[in-house]
Design a protein around this motif. Sequence first.
Motif, short mmCIF file in Angstrom:
data_model
loop_
_atom_site.label_atom_id
_atom_site.label_comp_id
_atom_site.label_asym_id
_atom_site.label_seq_id
_atom_site.Cartn_x
_atom_site.Cartn_y
_atom_site.Cartn_z
N SER A 123 -4.63 -1.67 0.13
CA SER A 123 -4.81 -0.51 1.00
C SER A 123 -6.27 -0.28 1.38
O SER A 123 -6.86 -1.13 2.01
CB SER A 123 -4.20 0.70 0.28
OG SER A 123 -4.10 1.78 1.14
N HIS A 124 -6.84 0.85 0.98
CA HIS A 124 -8.20 1.18 1.41
C HIS A 124 -9.27 0.40 0.66
O HIS A 124 -10.45 0.46 1.02
CB HIS A 124 -8.46 2.68 1.23
CG HIS A 124 -8.38 3.11 -0.21
ND1 HIS A 124 -7.18 3.31 -0.85
CD2 HIS A 124 -9.34 3.36 -1.11
CE1 HIS A 124 -7.43 3.66 -2.11
NE2 HIS A 124 -8.73 3.71 -2.29
N LYS A 133 2.15 -3.43 -4.29
CA LYS A 133 2.99 -2.25 -4.48
C LYS A 133 4.45 -2.71 -4.56
O LYS A 133 4.83 -3.67 -3.88
CB LYS A 133 2.86 -1.30 -3.29
CG LYS A 133 1.43 -0.84 -2.97
CD LYS A 133 1.39 0.09 -1.74
CE LYS A 133 -0.02 0.56 -1.44
NZ LYS A 133 -0.11 1.49 -0.30
N ASP A 281 -5.83 2.79 7.83
CA ASP A 281 -6.30 1.89 6.77
C ASP A 281 -5.58 0.54 6.85
O ASP A 281 -4.75 0.32 7.74
CB ASP A 281 -6.18 2.54 5.38
CG ASP A 281 -4.75 2.66 4.88
OD1 ASP A 281 -3.82 2.67 5.72
OD2 ASP A 281 -4.55 2.74 3.66
N ASP A 283 -3.24 -0.93 5.40
CA ASP A 283 -1.78 -1.01 5.39
C ASP A 283 -1.15 0.14 6.20
O ASP A 283 0.06 0.37 6.14
CB ASP A 283 -1.22 -1.07 3.97
CG ASP A 283 -1.49 0.18 3.15
OD1 ASP A 283 -2.51 0.86 3.39
OD2 ASP A 283 -0.68 0.50 2.26
N ASP A 285 -0.89 3.28 6.12
CA ASP A 285 -0.19 4.47 5.65
C ASP A 285 -1.11 5.70 5.73
O ASP A 285 -0.66 6.81 5.48
CB ASP A 285 0.40 4.30 4.23
CG ASP A 285 -0.61 3.87 3.21
OD1 ASP A 285 -1.75 3.54 3.58
OD2 ASP A 285 -0.25 3.86 2.01
N ARG A 286 -2.37 5.48 6.09
CA ARG A 286 -3.26 6.63 6.29
C ARG A 286 -3.79 6.64 7.70
O ARG A 286 -3.89 5.60 8.35
CB ARG A 286 -4.44 6.52 5.36
CG ARG A 286 -4.05 6.50 3.93
CD ARG A 286 -5.22 6.95 3.15
NE ARG A 286 -5.29 6.28 1.87
CZ ARG A 286 -6.37 6.36 1.11
NH1 ARG A 286 -7.44 7.01 1.54
NH2 ARG A 286 -6.38 5.77 -0.05
CO CO Z 1 -3.01 2.62 2.43
#
Ligand code: CO
Length: 555
Positions: A123-124, A133, A281, A283, A285-286
Motif C-alpha cells: 500500500s502506502h 493482504k 495510493d 493499491d 484504497d486511499r
Molecule cells: Co492502500
Amino acid sequence: MNHRVSTILLPSPYRIRKMGTSGLRETQEVFQQPMFLDQFTQGVADFFNRMTTERTVAENNRTILLGGDPRRGNNRRIRRITEILCGNGFSVVIAQDGLATTPAMSHAIRHLSVAGGIILTASHNPFTDVGIKVNIADGSPALDDDVTRIQDLQNSVRSINVMDFDEAEANNLIERIDIVRMYADLLNRIFDFSTMKEKLRAAGLKAVLNPMHGAGGPFAREIFVNRLNMDCTIIKEEPRDDLGGYDADGHPLHPEPDFRYIPDLIALNDTGQYAIVAAWDSDVDRRLDGGSGFFLESADEFALFAANSRILRLEGQFPETLSFCRSTVTADTISPMRDDLVKLFPGKNVEIIETPTGFKWIAELGNWGVEESNGVGNPFLREKDGIFATVFLLRLMLDTGKTPRQLMEEIWQRYGRVYFTRGEVSGGLDEEKSMLVEILNKASEYQGRRFGELVLEKALSWDYIHPRSGVITERNAAWVLNFSGGNTVKARFSGTGSGGYTLRVYLSCYDRDYRMAKSLKLQPMKAAISKLLEEAGFPGSCGNYTDEGQPDPYA
Ligand code: CO
Ligand code: VG1
C-alpha cells in the motif's frame, strides 16, 4: 485428474509475524529469504483449505483470486503463490497480469464468488517494502481471529505443496480476468456513466489524476478517459516496480496520497484550472481529492457522501441497517448528522459506529466507512476505495454545478467543522517506544495540568466494544487525551511499518465556524503535545503534521 504435486520440506522454518493493520509488511530482504514466501503462502493455503472444507463459503469454493500493485517482485510472487495454491488443490484467478487495486479485488472476490483473495501490496509503503493482504469470501480483509489462525498455521508449516506453473496452466487451473473492466462496470452501475458523460460534455470540466505509479493508472484511464471521456491529465500514470523511485535526498518515495507526498498535485490544484484533482495510493484504497484549489479531508468527504448517499443507484442493495463507521481516531464529522441521516433513510436503522484503525473493522460491519488516513469505503464492496470517492465527488459536482469547496461549505454550514491533522513520533529504539507507552498509560497523572494554552482535562484509553457481540475485541485501540476547549488528541502505534516504531498522533477540534485558519486552530494542541512529552522526559518530538503541506483557503 492426476496433477503432479511435489512436496518440498522446509529446512528451517521462519517465525512469521502476525499481520498488522492491513496485511503483513516486511522489507524486500525479508521476503527474499529462501522459502519465506513459500512458508507464508502454504499457511494461507492451509487456512483456506480448512475454511472451505468446514463449509462452503462461495460458489467457487476452491478458487482464490490473486492480484496486487506493481511493486518490485510482485510478478514473480504471483507466479509462486499460484504454484503453491494449485499444489494445495485450489484453482487461481489472476487479475490483469497481476495488476489490481485493493477495492477492485474486493469487488471481484464477491462478483466471481471465490473463496478469497491474496492482495500483493504494501500500500502506502515504499517499494523497498513488500506486503500481502488476505481477504475472505465476502471481499473483506481477514479479521483478527482469522489473522491469528493464519499466523498459527504459517508458523506450523514444515513442508510446501507445489505444482509447476506450466503444469497448472496446462490443467486449466489458472484463469485470467479483465479486472479493470469488471471494476469499471461496477462504478457504471452505481453512478450511471452515460448521464455523467453527457453532463461532462456540457460542463467541460478538466481533471488531473495521480495514481503515484501504483496500480491505479489503468483503472483511472479506463474510467475517466475511456468511459467518461473527461479532459484528463494523468500524472505518474504508468505502474512502476519502484513506485516512482527515490526523492532528491535518496529516500524511496511513498506512494501515499498525503499532503507531504503530493507537492506536484498541490501545485497543479493551485493553478485553479482543474475542477477535479485526485491522488491515490499504490493499491488505490486511499484518496486525496478536491479541485479548484481545494482538498477534502477524508472525514469531511465522508460527511458529504453520507448526506448525498441517496443519489447512488443499486439502492435496493442497501441493507436494513445502515452503518456509518469511522475509526475512532478519525475526525467525528458524522455524529452531528445523525438526525438527518435517520430522516434520509425512512424505515431503515441508522447506526454510527467507532472502530479501531484498520479497515477490516469497518468492512466487517457493512457499509459506509472512513479512516483518518484518507480512506473512504462504500456499501458496494468491503474495502476503502479511492477511485469510487473521486467519481462520487465528480458526480456531485456535475449534479449541482458546484465546486468541491462549495459542496463542503454547505455541509460545514449545516453541521459545523472538525479541524483535524495527523502527526507522528517515530524512531528506532525499543526503549523509546516503551517510554512512550508508559507516558501515555500514565497520562491521567497529568490531569488538571496546563500545557501551554490548554489544560489536560481527562486522559483515558479507548477499548473497542464490538457493536454486535458487546464484547471488548480490541483493548487500548487508542489513547485519548481530552484537553480544554474540546481539543482532542488521540494516539496509537502504527501497525504497517517494517521496522522501528511510529506513534501516530491525531488532533481534532470542532467549531461551528468553518472559516478559521487550520494551522492556528490546531497550534495549541501541537504545543500541548510537545510540552507533555518534554515534561515527561521523552527525548523525541512529534512532527510531520499533514496540515503543514496542506493548502488552506481560510489562512
Ligand atoms: Co492502500
Ligand atoms: C495505516 C493507516 C490506517 C490504514 C492502514 C492501511 O495504518 O494509518 O488508517 O488502515 O495504514 O492502509 P498504521 O497502522 O500504519 O497507522 V493501506 O492504504 O496501507 O491498506
